[in-house]
Scaffold this motif. Structure first.
Motif, PDB file in Angstrom:
ATOM      1  N   PHE A 301      29.961  73.129 -14.543  1.00 26.82           N
ATOM      2  CA  PHE A 301      30.619  72.966 -13.247  1.00 26.82           C
ATOM      3  C   PHE A 301      30.943  71.486 -13.045  1.00 26.82           C
ATOM      4  CE2 PHE A 301      28.066  76.748 -12.999  1.00 26.82           C
ATOM      5  CZ  PHE A 301      28.870  77.660 -12.335  1.00 26.82           C
ATOM      6  N   ARG A 302      32.136  71.223 -12.587  1.00 29.37           N
ATOM      7  CA  ARG A 302      32.600  69.840 -12.397  1.00 29.37           C
ATOM      8  C   ARG A 302      32.671  69.500 -10.920  1.00 29.37           C
ATOM      9  NH1 ARG A 302      38.588  67.706 -14.326  1.00 29.37           N
ATOM     10  NH2 ARG A 302      38.348  65.502 -13.748  1.00 29.37           N
ATOM     11  N   LEU A 303      31.956  68.474 -10.526  1.00 29.06           N
ATOM     12  CA  LEU A 303      31.997  67.981  -9.145  1.00 29.06           C
ATOM     13  C   LEU A 303      32.782  66.670  -9.148  1.00 29.06           C
ATOM     14  CD1 LEU A 303      28.308  68.643  -8.030  1.00 29.06           C
ATOM     15  CD2 LEU A 303      30.299  70.137  -7.823  1.00 29.06           C
ATOM     16  N   ARG A 304      33.990  66.721  -8.660  1.00 35.28           N
ATOM     17  CA  ARG A 304      34.876  65.561  -8.720  1.00 35.28           C
ATOM     18  C   ARG A 304      34.361  64.398  -7.865  1.00 35.28           C
ATOM     19  NH1 ARG A 304      39.726  66.505 -11.133  1.00 35.28           N
ATOM     20  NH2 ARG A 304      40.284  68.699 -11.535  1.00 35.28           N
ATOM     21  N   ASP A 305      34.555  63.208  -8.409  1.00 39.92           N
ATOM     22  CA  ASP A 305      34.248  61.948  -7.704  1.00 39.92           C
ATOM     23  C   ASP A 305      32.769  61.796  -7.368  1.00 39.92           C
ATOM     24  OD1 ASP A 305      36.962  61.474  -7.820  1.00 39.92           O
ATOM     25  OD2 ASP A 305      37.340  62.139  -5.757  1.00 39.92           O
ATOM     26  N   LYS A 306      31.903  62.553  -8.055  1.00 37.27           N
ATOM     27  CA  LYS A 306      30.469  62.423  -7.831  1.00 37.27           C
ATOM     28  C   LYS A 306      29.784  61.675  -8.982  1.00 37.27           C
ATOM     29  CE  LYS A 306      30.201  64.478  -3.862  1.00 37.27           C
ATOM     30  NZ  LYS A 306      29.823  63.675  -2.651  1.00 37.27           N
ATOM     31  N   GLY A 307      30.591  60.985  -9.787  1.00 37.40           N
ATOM     32  CA  GLY A 307      30.034  60.190 -10.874  1.00 37.40           C
ATOM     33  C   GLY A 307      29.839  58.742 -10.460  1.00 37.40           C
ATOM     34  N   VAL A 308      30.238  57.822 -11.331  1.00 36.44           N
ATOM     35  CA  VAL A 308      30.026  56.391 -11.119  1.00 36.44           C
ATOM     36  C   VAL A 308      31.351  55.713 -10.845  1.00 36.44           C
ATOM     37  CG1 VAL A 308      29.147  54.269 -12.157  1.00 36.44           C
ATOM     38  CG2 VAL A 308      28.068  56.464 -12.694  1.00 36.44           C
ATOM     39  N   LYS A 309      31.372  54.809  -9.867  1.00 38.88           N
ATOM     40  CA  LYS A 309      32.559  53.990  -9.647  1.00 38.88           C
ATOM     41  C   LYS A 309      32.579  52.866 -10.677  1.00 38.88           C
ATOM     42  CE  LYS A 309      33.330  54.737  -4.700  1.00 38.88           C
ATOM     43  NZ  LYS A 309      33.408  54.084  -3.360  1.00 38.88           N
ATOM     44  N   SER A 310      33.633  52.833 -11.456  1.00 46.23           N
ATOM     45  CA  SER A 310      33.730  51.863 -12.541  1.00 46.23           C
ATOM     46  C   SER A 310      33.710  50.440 -12.011  1.00 46.23           C
ATOM     47  CB  SER A 310      35.021  52.094 -13.335  1.00 46.23           C
ATOM     48  OG  SER A 310      35.256  51.031 -14.233  1.00 46.23           O
ATOM     49  N   VAL A 311      32.996  49.566 -12.719  1.00 46.58           N
ATOM     50  CA  VAL A 311      32.946  48.162 -12.325  1.00 46.58           C
ATOM     51  C   VAL A 311      34.297  47.495 -12.529  1.00 46.58           C
ATOM     52  CG1 VAL A 311      32.267  47.280 -14.594  1.00 46.58           C
ATOM     53  CG2 VAL A 311      31.540  46.056 -12.535  1.00 46.58           C
ATOM     54  N   ARG A 312      35.156  48.122 -13.334  1.00 45.23           N
ATOM     55  CA  ARG A 312      36.461  47.527 -13.626  1.00 45.23           C
ATOM     56  C   ARG A 312      37.565  48.131 -12.757  1.00 45.23           C
ATOM     57  NH1 ARG A 312      33.195  48.037 -17.849  1.00 45.23           N
ATOM     58  NH2 ARG A 312      32.825  46.200 -19.146  1.00 45.23           N
ATOM     59  N   SER A 313      37.700  49.456 -12.741  1.00 54.76           N
ATOM     60  CA  SER A 313      38.797  50.077 -11.991  1.00 54.76           C
ATOM     61  C   SER A 313      38.393  50.520 -10.596  1.00 54.76           C
ATOM     62  CB  SER A 313      39.317  51.295 -12.768  1.00 54.76           C
ATOM     63  OG  SER A 313      38.352  52.333 -12.769  1.00 54.76           O
ATOM     64  N   ARG A 314      37.101  50.638 -10.356  1.00 58.08           N
ATOM     65  CA  ARG A 314      36.532  51.138  -9.096  1.00 58.08           C
ATOM     66  C   ARG A 314      36.903  52.591  -8.849  1.00 58.08           C
ATOM     67  NH1 ARG A 314      32.452  49.432  -8.542  1.00 58.08           N
ATOM     68  NH2 ARG A 314      32.320  49.979  -6.351  1.00 58.08           N
ATOM     69  N   ALA A 315      37.484  53.280  -9.823  1.00 62.58           N
ATOM     70  CA  ALA A 315      37.772  54.707  -9.683  1.00 62.58           C
ATOM     71  C   ALA A 315      36.516  55.493 -10.038  1.00 62.58           C
ATOM     72  CB  ALA A 315      38.917  55.108 -10.604  1.00 62.58           C
ATOM     73  N   PRO A 316      36.097  56.454  -9.197  1.00 61.65           N
ATOM     74  CA  PRO A 316      34.858  57.184  -9.476  1.00 61.65           C
ATOM     75  C   PRO A 316      35.041  58.227 -10.569  1.00 61.65           C
ATOM     76  CG  PRO A 316      35.865  58.024  -7.472  1.00 61.65           C
ATOM     77  CD  PRO A 316      36.705  56.858  -7.914  1.00 61.65           C
ATOM     78  N   GLY A 317      33.989  58.420 -11.348  1.00 61.23           N
ATOM     79  CA  GLY A 317      33.980  59.486 -12.336  1.00 61.23           C
ATOM     80  C   GLY A 317      33.514  60.785 -11.713  1.00 61.23           C
ATOM     81  N   ASP A 318      33.191  61.758 -12.556  1.00 61.29           N
ATOM     82  CA  ASP A 318      32.785  63.079 -12.081  1.00 61.29           C
ATOM     83  C   ASP A 318      31.352  63.387 -12.497  1.00 61.29           C
ATOM     84  OD1 ASP A 318      35.413  63.468 -11.124  1.00 61.29           O
ATOM     85  OD2 ASP A 318      36.060  64.176 -13.093  1.00 61.29           O
ATOM     86  N   LEU A 319      30.782  64.396 -11.832  1.00 57.59           N
ATOM     87  CA  LEU A 319      29.461  64.900 -12.194  1.00 57.59           C
ATOM     88  C   LEU A 319      29.621  66.289 -12.806  1.00 57.59           C
ATOM     89  CD1 LEU A 319      26.335  64.997 -12.169  1.00 57.59           C
ATOM     90  CD2 LEU A 319      26.479  65.803  -9.800  1.00 57.59           C
TER      91      LEU A 319
END
Length: 374
Positions: A301-319
């Motif tokens: 199951f993919r939970l969008r934007d519940k990962g890590v915010k990149s130190v470079r792009s600041r775009a969040p990953g997924d869980l």
């Protein structure tokens, strides 16, 4: 004997850039350099030929003259000799080779202090959210008594070896090279009255305390540079830098893959079979996750934007949550009886439709034995 075309000597096209010429000359020098071919007259002649071609083609005016008139451009006073001698060879050597053959013009000015490396361990939460930490580093720090000058009274004398230039030039074979003066360390000055606390070095051993700000989103292996926080340079020379290498400890729940997080979520047989809504952890707190009926172990199951915010792009990953169907343990008599009754319903060929993976497996086993016995 007529001279070879300079472009042919270096093996480059006539529109070669300065960088192309530099690379070509380096290849020739590495092949024919006298230090690599001692006593080889042919190699020495080839090296001189490469050097002459390089000096002409990297001089804008001389290259234009050569392109128009060839070698005749440097005959009868038209542009000076093609072989310009070795007056500037130290600078050429230092620019192209650095320290390949023992150090050319690379060392200029006083020697800076050494860089320091420090490994900082972080939890996943600290790495993801960012944190400011206090660290203590044993290092060579600036002497307070002499303010890092190394002089007890502040009086400095002109270095007698380099005459205040900070550099000395010496001859090595056909090369004229320069390096930082070994007597004054490239400063051009010497200490008349050394400081008693640091013995004229301008630095003392000390444990330095620093505040290091770790930006949010750093990952294992990232490096943070703190300019000027390394070892103090000798007698007032510039300090080195501090490099903080990030190491993130393993987490009890999450595994990080770039900006994404992964975790396993245990569910009961009944939840997987009937479907359910459960709560799963994220770095921002628990959220609801709906488990559809008839879910199997391994379903992702993919939970969008519940990962890590990149130190470079600041775009969040997924869980990504992977469910694992658990076999119940420590059953009560009532639970065991219910399961036995449930199991008894799986009889005959009709039971196969309730276990698709088991059916596929059994079909595969049957086919295997059929092939073995045929």
């Amino acid at each position: 004997m007529s001279k070879r075309d300079y472009y042919e000597v270096l093996g480059v096209a006539r529109d070669a850039s300065d960088e192309d010429l530099k690379k070509a000359y380096r290849r020739c020098a590495m092949k024919y350099h006298p230090d690599r071919n001692p006593g080889d007259a042919a190699s020495e002649a080839s090296f001189k030929e490469c050097k002459e071609a390089y000096e002409v083609l990297t001089d804008g005016n001389r290259r234009r003259a050569y392109d128009q008139h060839g070698h005749a451009a440097f005959e009868h006073g038209m542009g000076g000799g093609g072989g310009a001698g070795y007056a500037d060879m130290g600078d050429i050597f230092g620019d192209i080779f650095g320290n390949i053959f023992g150090g050319g013009g690379a060392a200029r000015g006083p020697r800076r202090g050494a860089d320091i490396g420090y490994v900082m361990e972080l939890t996943l939460e600290e790495a993801v959210g960012g944190i400011e930490k206090t660290i203590e580093i044993p290092t060579l720090d600036e002497c307070d008594t002499c303010d890092g000058t190394g002089s007890a009274d502040g009086n400095l004398e002109t270095c007698s070896t380099c005459q205040g230039r900070g550099q000395v030039r010496f001859q090595r074979g056909i090369f004229s090279m320069q390096q930082a003066c070994p007597h004054c360390g490239g400063r051009g000055k010497t200490i008349a009255n050394p400081c008693g606390d640091c013995n004229g070095q301008g630095r003392v051993e000390r444990t330095k305390t620093l505040q290091v700000k770790i930006p949010a989103g750093v990952d294992n292996g990232d490096r943070i540079r703190l300019t000027g926080e390394g070892e103090a340079g000798p007698a007032g020379s510039p300090p080195g830098d501090l490099y903080v290498d990030v190491r993130v400890r393993e987490h009890e729940i999450f595994q990080r893959d770039g900006d994404d997080l992964h975790c396993e979520v245990p569910v009961r047989i009944s939840q997987a079979a009937l479907g359910d809504t459960i709560r799963v952890p994220t770095l921002d707190g628990d959220v609801e996750l709906r488990i559809p009926a008839e879910s199997q172990t391994g379903k992702l199951f993919r939970l969008r934007d519940k990962g890590v915010k990149s130190v470079r792009s600041r775009a969040p990953g997924d869980l990504y949550c992977r469910i694992v169907v658990e076999t119940p343990v420590n059953l009560t008599p009532e639970q065991r009886e219910l399961l036995e009754k449930f199991e008894a319903t799986f009889v005959g060929e009709g039971a196969r439709r309730h276990s698709p993976r088991a059916s596929t497996f059994l079909d595969g086993v049957k086919g295997f034995w059929d092939r073995m016995t045929s």
